[in-house]
Design an enzyme around this catalytic site. Structure first.
Site, PDB file in Angstrom:
ATOM      1  N   SER A 108       1.449 -10.739   3.074  1.00 10.98           N
ATOM      2  CA  SER A 108       0.442 -10.088   3.914  1.00 10.98           C
ATOM      3  C   SER A 108       0.100 -10.865   5.178  1.00 10.98           C
ATOM      4  CB  SER A 108      -0.840  -9.854   3.109  1.00 10.98           C
ATOM      5  OG  SER A 108      -0.615  -8.941   2.060  1.00 10.98           O
ATOM      6  N   PHE A 282     -20.257 -10.268   0.430  1.00 12.48           N
ATOM      7  CA  PHE A 282     -20.815  -9.579  -0.726  1.00 12.48           C
ATOM      8  C   PHE A 282     -20.334 -10.101  -2.082  1.00 12.48           C
ATOM      9  CE2 PHE A 282     -20.826  -6.653   2.906  1.00 12.48           C
ATOM     10  CZ  PHE A 282     -22.190  -6.443   3.010  1.00 12.48           C
ATOM     11  N   ASP A 331      -3.764  -3.791  -3.048  1.00 12.97           N
ATOM     12  CA  ASP A 331      -2.718  -4.776  -3.331  1.00 12.97           C
ATOM     13  C   ASP A 331      -2.978  -5.521  -4.630  1.00 12.97           C
ATOM     14  OD1 ASP A 331      -0.480  -6.699  -2.341  1.00 12.97           O
ATOM     15  OD2 ASP A 331      -2.198  -8.039  -2.636  1.00 12.97           O
ATOM     16  N   HIS A 335      -0.719  -5.746  -8.091  1.00 12.83           N
ATOM     17  CA  HIS A 335      -0.264  -7.005  -8.685  1.00 12.83           C
ATOM     18  C   HIS A 335      -0.639  -7.072 -10.167  1.00 12.83           C
ATOM     19  CE1 HIS A 335       1.481  -8.971  -5.290  1.00 12.83           C
ATOM     20  NE2 HIS A 335       0.368  -9.004  -4.578  1.00 12.83           N
ATOM     21  N   HIS A 373       2.845  -3.818   3.558  1.00 12.82           N
ATOM     22  CA  HIS A 373       4.064  -3.876   2.742  1.00 12.82           C
ATOM     23  C   HIS A 373       3.905  -2.892   1.600  1.00 12.82           C
ATOM     24  CE1 HIS A 373       1.650  -6.038  -0.189  1.00 12.82           C
ATOM     25  NE2 HIS A 373       1.265  -6.859   0.786  1.00 12.82           N
TER      26      HIS A 373
END
Length: 535
Positions: A108, A282, A331, A335, A373
């Site tokens: 990334s 946050f 993402d 994963h 990606h």
């Protein structure tokens, strides 16, 4: 102002939901309406992009988009396949090749350096070109590349970043920082030689780049010293070892019309009309997945809420703004091979894009939606129309569609990841795949099966889509190198060297194309006159 074709698309969706496309008349009418809409696109928008909003779905592969589209429709009570996500109504679409200079399948950071800074670099690079080496500070000092955000600041535009990941994470970091390694998020992450050579951590660079008006996301621990307790998780402390409290430093830099917030109540109390600078952290680490956000005791704004607040603050600048918004946890869900979270976070970003469309005008606002990606999630099997996208497919007979081993499988699966069954004894039963017949696969806890067992599922190397609306959106029209995206934003927004920063007369601005045509015409006339005079 709402995006014009969106209503057209929604009307088709409503019609499809009613008929499910059972008649020839329905399909013919739908196709003709779409054809007429396409034929009406004659006047390309060549206005200056006063505002640019860049949406990045981290890991949002085309498969993710398709599956999320179906889930959106199913959550609305429809079959799902006929549904459109907000950006799928955009008039211009292209594809981006995502490889880095040293990687066939990218990360990334290298990709964000490409689409924010306009150059391809190595995996792990943050705002530096490919002449240096990852982890080697000295090798990158002469290779710093500025982002579109920095160029927007130089053009006196307002700027902001929103992310559901840490604000120091790879994607948002590339808008403001330069680092030889994406992992240098706080001071303690830098090796001694990097410190000696003058490199600094990413979090401190965000505070030092004080022109950024909006910064909303996660990652509190990167900004707090290890002597200060986190305000939400009181037994947790910050992770900085240099004693700097970057939150306090930010407050000191912005004493007027500014607010620092760390929970939803504080965020909701911020009045965009009275605030020019807003800093929100946050979570100590990443923000919650959208499906888990309601369980957070302190409360977190959604990515749509953060996007709306940011736009309402930034648009007060008469010269316009640049805003980067990242759905960063798509993402992370991939994963972990939890497709449920990946799709729901995609739908959360869909809502953010809808808000952006409602708050801006396509005549002067370029909106881009893309991914950095892909991932290895695949959409396979032969499920019936309208079947739950997260469940196991059914045969026409109504029985579960099983594999050769007689066991069912989900429509969505991963090539690799923690759901692999061959080497994961805790996942397998006597060396076989688990029987999913009575398993709730449509849940935020279900780890989807994969072919190859890995601790974490990997990125994919396939192209990702680019969707665009607004000024010069038509420049996305084919398969592009990923770094091309930054150059389109510069050109459309008159940033950096784009269209000579729009300082020349309008006829010169279109990449000097008009000037070239004029000179060519003049030379043609002169040649014609000389020819006739000589004759």
């Amino acid at each position: 102002m709402a995006f014009a074709p969106l209503g057209f698309i929604l009307s088709l969706v409503a019609l499809a939901a009613l008929t499910h496309g059972q008649s020839q008349e329905f399909w013919n009418t739908q196709a003709l309406d779409a054809l007429n809409e396409a034929l009406s696109r004659q006047n390309l928008n060549k206005n200056e992009a006063k505002n640019i909003i860049f949406f990045l779905g981290d890991g949002m592969s085309l498969t993710t988009v398709t599956a999320a589209r179906i889930l959106k429709g199913q959550l609305q009570g429809n079959p799902g396949e006929e549904t459109f996500l907000s950006w799928e109504s955009f008039p211009h679409v292209g594809l981006a090749k995502t490889y880095s200079i040293d990687a066939q399948v990218p990360d990334s950071a290298g990709t964000a350096t490409a689409f924010f800074c306009g150059v391809k670099s190595y995996a792990g690079a943050v705002g530096v070109d490919g002449t240096g080496k990852r982890g080697d500070c000295a090798s990158t000092l002469d290779g710093y590349v500025d982002s579109v955000l920095k160029e927007a600041n130089l053009a006196d535009k307002s700027t902001g970043i929103v992310s559901t990941a840490r604000l120091t994470h790879a994607t948002p970091a590339c808008t403001y920082a330069h680092a030889a390694d994406r992992n240098w998020e706080k001071d303690g992450d830098l090796p001694s030689d990097a410190v000696t050579n003058g490199c600094t951590d990413i979090a401190s660079q965000l505070i030092d780049h004080s022109e950024i008006q909006i910064a909303l996301g996660g990652g509190r621990l990167e900004f707090l010293p290890n002597t200060v307790n986190d305000p939400e998780y009181l037994t947790t402390t910050g992770e900085r070892t240099d004693g700097r409290n970057l939150v306090d430093e930010w407050k000191a830099k912005h004493p007027n019309k500014a607010a620092y917030v760390w929970n939803k109540e504080q965020f909701d109390q911020v009045d965009p009309e009275n605030i020019d600078f807003l800093f929100g952290l946050f979570e100590p680490d990443y923000m919650q997945y959208e499906a888990s956000r309601k369980d957070d005791e302190a409360g977190e704004p959604s990515i749509a809420d953060m996007t709306e607040k940011a736009i309402r603050i930034l648009r007060k600048n008469e010269k316009g703004f640049f805003l980067a918004v990242e759905g960063g946890r798509i993402d992370h869900a991939h994963h972990a091979s939890v497709a449920y979270n990946a799709l729901h976070d995609t739908l959360a970003m869909d809502e953010a894009v809808i808000r952006a469309l409602e708050l801006t005008d396509t005549s002067d606002t370029l909106i881009i939606v893309t991914a950095d990606h892909s991932h290895t999630m695949a959409f396979a099997g032969y499920p019936d129309r309208g079947h739950d996208i997260l469940e196991t497919p059914l045969k026409p007979s109504g029985k579960l569609d099983g594999a050769v081993d007689g066991l069912p499988y989900t429509t969505l699966g991963y090539l690799n990841g923690p759901g692999g069954y061959i080497t994961s004894l805790s996942f397998a039963v006597n060396g076989r795949r688990p029987n999913l017949t009575d398993t709730e696969t449509n849940s935020r806890s279900h780890v989807v099966e994969s072919l190859v067992h890995l601790d974490k599922e990997t990125h994919g190397g396939d192209d990702v889509p680019i969707y665009a609306s607004g000024p010069f959106a038509h420049l996305f029209h084919t398969v592009h190198e990923q770094h091309y995206i930054a150059h389109v934003m510069r050109y459309a927004g008159c940033l950096g060297d784009g269209r000579m920063s729009c300082t020349d007369p309008p006829e010169v601005n279109e990449c000097n194309g008009a000037l070239v045509h004029q000179i060519g015409f003049i030379l043609l006339v002169i040649s014609f006159l000389i020819y006739h005079c000589l004759c």
